[in-house]
Design an enzyme around this catalytic site. Structure first.
Site: not given
Ligand code: NOJ
Length: 531
Positions: A99, A201, A265, A327-328
């Site tokens: 990431d 990200d 993302e 994870h969000d």
């Protein structure tokens, strides 16, 4: 297959490092823990791991606030542990994606500490500063994705700095070439160590309006809707200048041998999302396609409304991808209910394009209730409804105390799911009808059948309401996927397709010949049929 890159034919597995495996029994997962569990991932049959951030971080946003871009957070280990993990991932025939979080740093990053020291510090312009409005208030109406204003006042230098997330995550100024160079150097550091690519990200939010104009408010927003939907990010996201930066990032990654990948993302509607492939396919290799994550509801008709237009609008040569969880967002099993999770997994692993699986989803893990006093997540602290802790709980490895994640007696950073004694890797590995066994069988079929990994996609529309169906074809292979997304038995009448035989059923207990002129499809059941 040779002309396809690994990230096209492979399946990506997202690891949230804090929650995968605790190698040193401090209650938080770490790199050595991940290394210990690589045999499992190999057994499962995934091709690449993507690690959520592992860099030094005060953990205000659990690693998405980085205080040093070229080292490892001590909670997770050190560079030696990382090198060992990377070597082992490669030994296991897998790839490793990191990431990368370029949009903002931690407020504890030395760059920001310097920037705060005075208005004329050379690092000042590495971040985004504005004078107060004439009334002393915030410079404009921009809101943080975590709730409230996106501006934080700095007493010492009497200006506001921008933070599109937590106040401890100041946004970097990507209009400053020094920032670009520093970030690109950090990417080179990891590429030279051998990582196989990056998931970047909030890549679509890296650049903001140069005039700092107010964002329009969303007229239909109501309390309880997400913070980020309160205004339309006309001036804080998807700015034209971001594409040039992404092209530079892509050129940087492409300069390294071995098919390194750049994944962005991006939460944008599909028409805008596909522009991030770049005019010459020279931006990200894959902008994450979150349509199944953001879809409100779950039905064959909704799925079709995502898949077919997306397939049609992909630029020539662009490679699609699909994501069911991360994870969000709440876990897929919690969002759509247990009845449909086998269908969801068959969908993810048979569609055209790279699938990304979120750790624990292969077990059917659900959101875990985290008592309010135990909430860690910054948006959750502001409003428990928005906490992302429930989808980040420790992996359930076995029926021992702490689910084999940490040793017995260790206080884990988030609670373990109550049902872990029945729902864990060890138990599900032994049950040939378990959900995990289905996921593994799907992964194995996807690897064995080129029609699934690289074949064409054709919608099958003459099916009853509640059914989503499509063909995947490559050379001699011709597969029909039929998914009953409803709770009723359906009858399919597809005489033009003749006969076939079931290669895999979601219930794992049906096989053999079928007549497509009259095919009974039980409720919540899906088949992959070879024609
Ligand atoms: C997106 C990440 O996925 C999320 O977890 C994080 O909070 C924000 N970006 C800010 O970095």
């Amino acid at each position: 297959m040779m002309q396809y890159a690994w990230w096209q034919t492979g399946v990506i597995y997202q690891i949230y490092p804090r929650s995968f495996m605790d190698g040193n029994n401090d209650g938080v997962g770490d790199l050595n823990g991940i290394t210990q569990r690589l045999d499992y991932l190999q057994w499962l049959g995934v091709d690449a791991i993507w690690l959520s951030p592992i860099y030094p971080s005060p953990m205000a946003d659990f690693g998405y606030d980085i205080s040093n871009y070229t080292d490892i957070e001590p909670l997770f280990g050190n560079l030696e542990d990382f090198d060992r993990l990377l070597e082992q991932v490669h030994q296991h025939g897998m790839k490793c994606i990191l990431d990368f979080v370029p949009c903002h740093s931690s407020d504890q990053h030395p760059w920001f500490r310097e920037a705060c020291s005075s208005r004329d510090n050379p690092k000042r312009d590495w971040y985004i500063w504005r004078d107060p409005a004439p009334d002393g208030g915030v410079p404009n109406n921009w809101l943080s994705n975590f709730g409230g204003t996106a501006w934080q006042y700095d007493e010492q230098t009497q200006q506001y700095y921008l933070h599109m997330f937590d106040a401890r995550q100041p946004d970097l100024n990507w209009r400053n070439p020094e920032v670009r160079n520093a970030m690109f150097d950090a990417m080179r550091f990891w590429l030279e160590r051998g990582v196989d690519g990056f998931r970047v990200d909030v890549i679509w939010m890296m650049v903001k309006d140069i005039q700092f104009r107010d964002n329009p408010l969303r007229p239909d927003w109501k309390p309880g809707d997400s913070n980020e939907s309160m205004q339309i990010g006309v001036y804080t996201e998807d700015q034209p200048e971001v594409h040039e930066i992404i092209r530079d990032m892509r050129a940087l990654v492409d300069a390294y041998a071995g098919d390194r990948v750049l994944i962005g993302e991006i939460y944008l509607e599909a028409e805008k999302l596909v522009t991030y492939y770049g005019p010459q396919l020279d931006e990200v290799h894959m902008p994450f396609n979150f349509q199944f994550i953001t879809m409100e509801g779950w039905s064959a008709e909704m799925i079709r409304a995502c898949v077919d237009p997306y397939e049609a609008m992909l630029p020539t040569g662009a490679w699609p991808n699909w994501v069911l969880g991360n994870h969000d967002r709440p876990r897929i099993a919690t969002r759509i209910g247990r009845d449909q999770i086998r269908i969801a997994q068959m969908l993810l692993l048979t569609l055209r394009g790279t699938p990304t699986c979120y750790y624990g989803d292969e077990l059917g893990m659900e959101n875990v209730v985290v008592p309010v006093e135990m909430i860690n997540d910054p948006p959750g602290k502001k409003n428990p409804l928005f906490s992302r802790d429930p989808e980040r709980t420790p992996m359930q490895w076995d029926a021992s105390p702490n689910a084999g994640f940490s040793a017995a007696g260790v206080q884990t950073w988030l609670p373990i799911a109550q049902e872990y004694q029945q729902q864990n890797i060890e138990v599900e590995q032994q049950d040939p009808h378990s959900y995990l066994s289905l996921v593994r069988a799907l992964l194995s079929l996807r690897h064995d059948m080129s029609a699934l990994s690289i074949g064409t996609y054709t919608a099958v529309l003459d099916v009853p309401e509640g059914c989503f169906a499509f063909l995947r074809e490559h050379e001699e292979q011709r597969l029909l996927v039929v998914l009953n997304c409803s709770g009723d038995e359906l009858e399919l009448t597809l005489p033009r397709l003749g006969q076939g035989h079931i290669l895999l059923a979601t219930s794992l207990d049906r096989e053999g010949k079928v007549e497509l002129s009259a095919l009974q499809l039980p409720a919540n059941e899906g088949y992959i049929i070879e024609l």
